[in-house]
Design a protein around this motif. Sequence first.
Motif, short mmCIF file in Angstrom:
data_model
loop_
_atom_site.label_atom_id
_atom_site.label_comp_id
_atom_site.label_asym_id
_atom_site.label_seq_id
_atom_site.Cartn_x
_atom_site.Cartn_y
_atom_site.Cartn_z
N VAL A 230 -79.32 44.98 -32.17
CA VAL A 230 -79.39 46.39 -32.53
C VAL A 230 -79.13 46.58 -34.03
CG1 VAL A 230 -78.28 48.64 -32.19
CG2 VAL A 230 -78.80 47.19 -30.23
N LYS A 231 -78.19 45.83 -34.59
CA LYS A 231 -77.86 45.97 -36.01
C LYS A 231 -79.09 45.72 -36.89
CE LYS A 231 -74.26 44.83 -39.27
NZ LYS A 231 -72.97 44.19 -39.46
N LEU A 232 -79.91 44.74 -36.53
CA LEU A 232 -81.13 44.47 -37.29
C LEU A 232 -82.15 45.58 -37.08
CD1 LEU A 232 -81.64 40.63 -36.78
CD2 LEU A 232 -80.85 41.81 -38.83
N LEU A 233 -82.26 46.08 -35.85
CA LEU A 233 -83.20 47.16 -35.57
C LEU A 233 -82.85 48.42 -36.36
CD1 LEU A 233 -83.61 46.81 -31.70
CD2 LEU A 233 -85.26 46.16 -33.47
#
Length: 181
Positions: free
Chosen positions: A169-172
């Motif tokens: 999620v952090k990359l998204l």
Amino acid sequence: DSYQFNSGGPYVQVLRPYAGHRIDEEQSFVLQLNGAATVASVQANVWCTAQGLGERIDIRLLTGKERDGLLTAQGLQLAAEKEPLKYVTLACNRRLAPSAKVQLVFGKGVSTPPLGNNAAGVPNSVEKRFNFQVREPFAADFSCERENAQSACLPLRPMRLSFNAPVPVKLLQGIRLVSAK
């Protein structure tokens, strides 16, 4: 009267990830055995094979923090502390090719530690092969609606970015749409 019997050498009770699953190019494995096995016999008699390679791929036993992290993630840390030789943590000793068919081979000769008057331990006598498939190369696909193939995306219509594997999620959250101008 005295009776003796041989229950055979160590065998794999549970393998994580389970056979048949898609795996990473640098996958780590946890083997839960039915009993203790010597480190030397595992190193000598467990290996990987990969589609397209005509040779055996040695394994790399995972130790220290790498082993602890893997066992903790699987909820096996406490059990492994009680019986450390019953839990084997390993990886194939090379990066596996994307989409390749791979086998983890638990070969004949993995043996128990010496016990009593059996100075060599009891080796297993059956080879067991576990089949896996390495995941495809990571890919991202962008799509949008257009009036024709040569035109730009319609700004009021949805745009989609899809991936062929899970993405943290952090990359998204860091993905941004930026104008070409």
